[in-house]
Design a protein around this motif. Structure first.
Motif, PDB file in Angstrom:
ATOM      1  N   ARG A 123       0.843  -1.203   0.000  1.00 14.22           N
ATOM      2  CA  ARG A 123       0.000   0.000   0.000  1.00 14.22           C
ATOM      3  C   ARG A 123       0.875   1.250   0.000  1.00 14.22           C
ATOM      4  O   ARG A 123       0.616   2.215  -0.725  1.00 14.22           O
ATOM      5  N   TYR A 126       2.279   1.802  -3.428  1.00 15.72           N
ATOM      6  CA  TYR A 126       1.281   2.244  -4.409  1.00 15.72           C
ATOM      7  C   TYR A 126       0.952   3.728  -4.236  1.00 15.72           C
ATOM      8  O   TYR A 126       0.843   4.463  -5.227  1.00 15.72           O
ATOM      9  N   TYR A 127       0.801   4.155  -3.002  1.00 14.39           N
ATOM     10  CA  TYR A 127       0.367   5.535  -2.749  1.00 14.39           C
ATOM     11  C   TYR A 127       1.530   6.484  -2.447  1.00 14.39           C
ATOM     12  O   TYR A 127       1.307   7.622  -2.020  1.00 14.39           O
ATOM     13  N   SER A 129       3.974   6.520  -0.129  1.00 16.29           N
ATOM     14  CA  SER A 129       4.194   6.907   1.272  1.00 16.29           C
ATOM     15  C   SER A 129       5.676   7.029   1.617  1.00 16.29           C
ATOM     16  O   SER A 129       6.015   7.402   2.737  1.00 16.29           O
ATOM     17  N   ASN A 231      -0.520  10.120   4.847  1.00 12.08           N
ATOM     18  CA  ASN A 231      -0.690  10.263   3.404  1.00 12.08           C
ATOM     19  C   ASN A 231      -2.158  10.002   3.070  1.00 12.08           C
ATOM     20  O   ASN A 231      -2.943   9.619   3.941  1.00 12.08           O
ATOM     21  N   ASN A 232      -2.553  10.187   1.813  1.00  8.35           N
ATOM     22  CA  ASN A 232      -3.945   9.919   1.421  1.00  8.35           C
ATOM     23  C   ASN A 232      -3.985   9.402  -0.012  1.00  8.35           C
ATOM     24  O   ASN A 232      -3.000   9.507  -0.745  1.00  8.35           O
ATOM     25  N   PRO A 233      -5.105   8.817  -0.447  1.00  6.66           N
ATOM     26  CA  PRO A 233      -5.156   8.165  -1.761  1.00  6.66           C
ATOM     27  C   PRO A 233      -4.823   9.043  -2.954  1.00  6.66           C
ATOM     28  O   PRO A 233      -4.314   8.544  -3.957  1.00  6.66           O
ATOM     29  N   GLY A 235      -2.760  11.657  -2.785  1.00  6.56           N
ATOM     30  CA  GLY A 235      -1.381  12.090  -2.644  1.00  6.56           C
ATOM     31  C   GLY A 235      -1.174  13.581  -2.556  1.00  6.56           C
ATOM     32  O   GLY A 235      -0.073  14.071  -2.796  1.00  6.56           O
ATOM     33  N   SER A 339       0.681   9.514  -5.869  1.00 11.77           N
ATOM     34  CA  SER A 339      -0.166   8.341  -5.965  1.00 11.77           C
ATOM     35  C   SER A 339      -0.027   7.646  -7.318  1.00 11.77           C
ATOM     36  O   SER A 339      -0.058   8.297  -8.368  1.00 11.77           O
ATOM     37  N   THR A 341      -2.187   5.944  -8.697  1.00 18.42           N
ATOM     38  CA  THR A 341      -3.473   6.058  -9.388  1.00 18.42           C
ATOM     39  C   THR A 341      -3.375   6.976 -10.601  1.00 18.42           C
ATOM     40  O   THR A 341      -4.028   6.747 -11.627  1.00 18.42           O
TER      41      THR A 341
END
Length: 409
Positions: A123, A126-127, A129, A231-233, A235, A339, A341
């Motif tokens: 995780r 991916y994001y 961090s 952090n957050n999804p 970014g 992120s 994403t």
């Protein structure tokens, strides 16, 4: 159904009112410890868009507590003696009241712990961090992972079954590859010229002490997290609305905990030996080598890397480098986007890494018999190359390409 929901709502509302009253009292009395607890765990400002992927960290902390408590109860009945260790484990399983529950909780808890931590690591990858300003946070997490691996390996030796003994023999002998000091280091580690009672005593002592070091480092890890913020999804550091951790994310983590416990309880009560090796139910025999020596499943990716290199020293360097390279990713990163994403090319590379990791788990489990040794070696070597290729080249290269495209005019 309506009555139950109404009762739950009233209970929750009453609990919240009681909590607010206590918090006001705490602040009025200026109680430092309770105020510290409130600011870091209750009213801690948390990004509003966090998903269940952020529950891996809290679940990992719960796993650590479970391992420490169950380990303490097991240590009360375990005998660190090569003649009695295996029998003492069987005594715990058969004669100690609920000893089987403690043993299966501890044994399967190690696997659950690694599943959660691997989820936490992937995780974070991916994001993003690991990116600035969270480099120290990431590095402290990698150090925690190394301590976990050391503790798990030492713990696996303690039941003193066939796989325990021969696993300890194979792993500790790897230190002989260190030029000059290798042989004396192994003799010092063993407490003699062979694995003996002194070795088991030392391993038991270390296995009991190391979890408390992990707990201490976990507090530092948490402090670094709260220093920089979560952090957050998407970014984005600024501009994200934040809410208090309690009750919103507390309930979210609680839901994740119940899901985790459902899986954990299934393994304890219905499939307690699935994640272990049946060979380890045979007492250790230095005169008989098992036909296929493999570590626990959570070490298999690194074991596959070790086997993929024909040279002993090269294999050890590769295996150690696979763990050490995790420290470098915050400093190799060149991307301005946090992120994955929003990074389509890097997203493909990332998911290939996940598949690559699973392939290494599979290849590490396989026996190198004459019929498929060439095929397995090729698969392991290709997976190992991609693993290092991802961290050394793809992480900085994709960031450079993205920066060129972002600023292209």
């Amino acid at each position: 159904m309506i009555n139950t929901f109404t009762l739950f709502s009233k209970f929750f509302s009453s609990s919240l009112n009681l909590y607010n009253f206590l918090i006001k009292s705490i602040r009025w009395n200026k109680n430092f410890l309770l105020g510290f607890f409130d600011s870091h765990l209750v009213h801690y400002p948390t990004p509003i868009n966090l998903t269940y992927a952020w529950s891996f960290g809290a679940t990992a902390g719960i796993c650590l507590v479970i391992q420490i408590i169950s380990g303490i109860f097991l240590a009360m009945h375990y005998t660190p003696n090569i003649d009695l260790a295996f029998s003492s484990v069987e005594y715990i399983m058969r004669d100690v009241p609920n000893g089987w529950l403690m043993r299966y909780t501890h044994a399967n808890g190690a696997s659950m712990f690694f599943i959660v931590v691997y989820g936490h690591v992937f995780r974070g990858l991916y994001y993003g961090s690991y990116m600035q300003p969270r480099q120290l946070l990431w590095c402290s997490g990698v150090l925690l992972f190394i301590l976990m691996m050391a503790t798990a390996f030492i713990g696996y030796v303690l039941p003193w079954g066939q796989m325990s003994f021969w696993g300890a023999t194979v792993i500790t002998k790897m230190f002989t590859a260190i030029p000059g000091i290798g042989e004396p280091l192994v003799i010092w580690l063993w407490g003699g010229y062979v694995i003996n009672n002194a070795t088991l005593n030392r391993f038991f002592s270390l296995h009991f002490v190391l979890p408390f070091f992990i707990a201490g480092l976990s507090i530092i890890h948490l402090a670094l997290l709260h220093k920089e913020g979560s952090n957050n999804p998407i970014g984005v550091g600024s501009g994200i609305a934040k809410i208090s951790f309690y009750p919103y994310f507390f309930l979210k983590d609680l839901t994740a905990f119940f899901i985790f416990m459902s899986v954990f309880i299934f393994f304890i009560f219905y499939s307690p030996n699935t994640l272990g090796h049946p060979v380890n139910y045979i007492p250790a025999d230095p005169m008989h080598t098992p036909s296929h020596i493999v570590p626990e499943w959570y070490f298999l990716p690194f074991y596959a890397m070790l086997r993929s290199v024909p040279d002993k020293v090269g294999g050890i360097i590769t295996m150690g480098g696979a763990i050490a390279i995790l420290f470098t990713i915050p400093f190799f990163n060149t991307s301005e986007i946090r992120s994955t994403t929003f990074r389509p090319f890097f997203k493909i590379c990332y998911w290939l890494l996940v598949v690559d990791f699973l392939v290494l788990v599979w290849s590490g489990e396989q026996s190198l018999n004459e019929k498929c040794v060439v095929y397995l070696m090729f698969v392991s070597q290709a997976a190992t190359v991609y693993y290092f290729f991802f961290f050394i080249l793809l992480v900085p290269l994709t960031g450079i390409i993205e920066s060129k495209l972002i600023h292209y005019k």
